[in-house]
Design an enzyme around this catalytic site. Structure first.
Site, mmCIF file in Angstrom:
data_model
loop_
_atom_site.group_PDB
_atom_site.id
_atom_site.type_symbol
_atom_site.label_atom_id
_atom_site.label_comp_id
_atom_site.label_asym_id
_atom_site.label_seq_id
_atom_site.Cartn_x
_atom_site.Cartn_y
_atom_site.Cartn_z
ATOM 1 N N CYS A 240 -0.689 -8.520 5.568
ATOM 2 C CA CYS A 240 -0.038 -8.410 4.244
ATOM 3 C C CYS A 240 -1.118 -8.226 3.171
ATOM 4 O O CYS A 240 -1.255 -9.022 2.247
ATOM 5 C CB CYS A 240 0.832 -9.612 3.952
ATOM 6 S SG CYS A 240 1.979 -10.018 5.294
ATOM 7 N N ALA A 241 -1.885 -7.153 3.319
ATOM 8 C CA ALA A 241 -3.117 -6.977 2.549
ATOM 9 C C ALA A 241 -2.919 -6.482 1.121
ATOM 10 O O ALA A 241 -3.731 -6.791 0.250
ATOM 11 C CB ALA A 241 -4.036 -6.001 3.288
ATOM 12 N N PRO A 243 -1.926 -6.099 -2.726
ATOM 13 C CA PRO A 243 -2.534 -4.931 -3.356
ATOM 14 C C PRO A 243 -4.035 -4.761 -3.150
ATOM 15 O O PRO A 243 -4.631 -3.860 -3.711
ATOM 16 C CB PRO A 243 -2.222 -5.145 -4.829
ATOM 17 C CG PRO A 243 -2.239 -6.630 -4.985
ATOM 18 C CD PRO A 243 -1.648 -7.171 -3.717
ATOM 19 N N GLY A 245 -6.917 -7.051 -3.456
ATOM 20 C CA GLY A 245 -8.014 -7.824 -4.036
ATOM 21 C C GLY A 245 -8.793 -8.594 -2.994
ATOM 22 O O GLY A 245 -10.032 -8.628 -3.008
ATOM 23 N N LYS A 246 -8.078 -9.195 -2.056
ATOM 24 C CA LYS A 246 -8.736 -9.970 -0.998
ATOM 25 C C LYS A 246 -9.424 -9.043 -0.002
ATOM 26 O O LYS A 246 -10.463 -9.396 0.575
ATOM 27 C CB LYS A 246 -7.716 -10.876 -0.308
ATOM 28 C CG LYS A 246 -7.085 -11.896 -1.251
ATOM 29 C CD LYS A 246 -5.994 -12.687 -0.568
ATOM 30 C CE LYS A 246 -5.274 -13.609 -1.540
ATOM 31 N NZ LYS A 246 -4.543 -12.868 -2.603
ATOM 32 N N ASP A 301 -1.778 -13.534 3.816
ATOM 33 C CA ASP A 301 -1.256 -13.705 2.457
ATOM 34 C C ASP A 301 0.223 -13.344 2.527
ATOM 35 O O ASP A 301 0.623 -12.224 2.252
ATOM 36 C CB ASP A 301 -2.012 -12.792 1.493
ATOM 37 C CG ASP A 301 -1.648 -13.056 0.038
ATOM 38 O OD1 ASP A 301 -0.790 -13.914 -0.208
ATOM 39 O OD2 ASP A 301 -2.213 -12.377 -0.840
ATOM 40 N N CYS A 354 1.410 -17.025 -3.140
ATOM 41 C CA CYS A 354 1.323 -17.194 -4.593
ATOM 42 C C CYS A 354 2.644 -17.768 -5.092
ATOM 43 O O CYS A 354 3.323 -17.192 -5.943
ATOM 44 C CB CYS A 354 0.989 -15.879 -5.294
ATOM 45 S SG CYS A 354 2.087 -14.501 -4.908
#
Length: 422
Positions: A240-241, A243, A245-246, A301, A354
């Site tokens: 679940c990469a 958008p 940032g990670k 994520d 989040c």
């Protein structure tokens, strides 16, 4: 009033119509081209007005209801709301009122209400600015507020709502030297390593953007990768990469990243950001649940309610109603089980959402530890610079809330846990 001001305000009203009337998120509406015809400055103004109006919606409605015998159609209400928020924040009454009248008058279905809009806003301009600060901090809708009050208590809920109302500064993650980034842009270097800017302007025009020296990422969102502690040349699976940032954090640390997400358009943004920052990762558009292999490090994520991001996305409580929570919670548990199955003995898995809802964080990890007796929570991994000890929860995760760092501008609500397979 200049026509450019009318256009930006008209677009802000349209954005509110879509969020409140159609249940669409601002990001979806903007991605569909709602602001394409505007100049960059107008586009920024329209977004700012829409966000500020959503944050202050309850206050605006309380002021307006004193002057309305019944609610007008949604577009008229939203024009009144945008104007009320602007007026109460010190905007020049003449231009604001004229713009609202022009917006309402341009639509045949609402043109007869020009006089009403003018009269109401004249009254708001006289008394509204003084009354604004005496009104309570706007509250979340009941469908979301009630479970959060149950989880954190009324006092904490009020502090969270104040953080939502205050909005969010801009946090950046440096590709390289974070100290050099802070010196070049100013702002504050946070304990966790993010660079925080109170006034940023247009992001794409800021120094270092085109060179790919940094990317926008809330300070809380930058912590899962720090907790995972990627190593040089280490193979890491990111589920679940988007958008991304990670993904960029992992790649900047020198890891060999396989980034998976089922949203093709969002993954295209990841590809563009990797190109801008001159970083590399293997991008896979596909279902995380069909991934195979054996991995020593995994970052999950998980899809979630995003209720931790309301300080930056005040449209969320108005576009959603919580009906999808049950499905999301089931998906998170399934993904967490699958990620644990992909983990090598001795491997580490960082799970994060989040979300402010314990069902998407603390409860998920507690249940997973019960289902998988060969997995334990690594509490020591959470103890990184800037993290306070009382943020660590009973089951061994890290709970972040918007009211933390209140004197510094807050942070997104996040839950993070590091799990290790025996």
């Amino acid at each position: 009033m200049a026509q450019t001001g009318v256009q930006a305000r008209r677009s802000a009203v349209y954005l509110l119509d879509q969020v409140i009337g159609e249940g669409r998120l601002l990001s979806e509406v903007i991605a569909a081209g709602a602001l394409e015809r505007l100049q960059p400055a107008e586009r920024a103004t329209a977004q700012r007005l829409a966000l500020e109006t959503l944050r202050g919606l309850e206050r605006a409605d309380r002021l307006l209801q004193k002057h309305l015998q019944k609610y007008p159609p949604l577009t008229v209400r939203n024009a009144l709301r945008v104007a009320t928020v602007e007026l109460c924040q010190g905007g020049a009454a003449h231009g604001i009122v004229n713009s609202a009248v022009s917006i309402v008058g341009a639509n045949k279905r609402t043109a007869t209400m020009k006089g009403l809009v003018n009269a109401v806003l004249r009254k708001v301009a006289d008394a509204g600015p003084e009354a604004w600060d005496s009104l309570r901090i706007p509250r979340l809708p009941k469908w979301l507020r009630e479970p959060l009050v149950s989880a954190y208590g009324g006092d904490v809920m009020q502090a969270i709502e104040k953080a939502h109302f205050d909005g969010a500064p801009l946090d950046l993650t440096a590709k390289g030297d974070k100290g050099a980034l802070q010196r070049s842009l100013g702002g504050t270097l946070l304990e966790t390593g993010s660079v925080r800017l109170e006034e940023a302007g247009q992001v794409s025009m800021m120094p270092g953007f085109k060179k790919g020296s940094w990317w926008v990422q809330d300070a809380a969102a930058a912590l899962p990768v720090q907790i995972l502690k990627p190593q040089q040349e280490e193979a890491i699976l990111e589920l679940c990469a988007a958008p991304g940032g990670k993904t960029m954090q992992l790649a900047a640390a020198g890891a060999k990243v396989r980034a998976v997400d089922n949203n093709a358009s969002r993954m295209e943004r990841v590809r563009e950001n990797l190109k801008r920052t001159k970083l590399e990762a293997e991008l896979v558009v596909g279902d995380a649940l069909v991934e195979t292999g054996s991995w020593g490090a995994i970052l999950l994520d998980a899809p979630c309610s995003a209720t931790g991001t309301i300080r930056r996305h005040p449209d969320l409580p108005h576009a959603k109603d919580g009906s999808e929570f049950g499905e999301l919670i089931h998906l998170q548990a399934t993904m967490l089980d699958h990620a644990i199955d992909l983990l090598k003995p001795g491997g580490r898995l960082v799970y994060c959402t989040c979300s402010l809802l314990p069902d998407e964080g603390e409860c998920q990890v507690e249940d997973a530890l019960t289902r998988h007796t060969n997995v334990k929570a690594d509490v020591d991994a959470l103890r990184i610079p800037g993290v306070e000890e009382d943020w660590i929860t009973e089951e061994g995760g890290l709970r972040l809330r918007p009211d933390y760092w209140a004197d510094k501008g807050g942070m997104d609500g996040f839950y993070i846990a590091c799990l290790v397979k025996a």
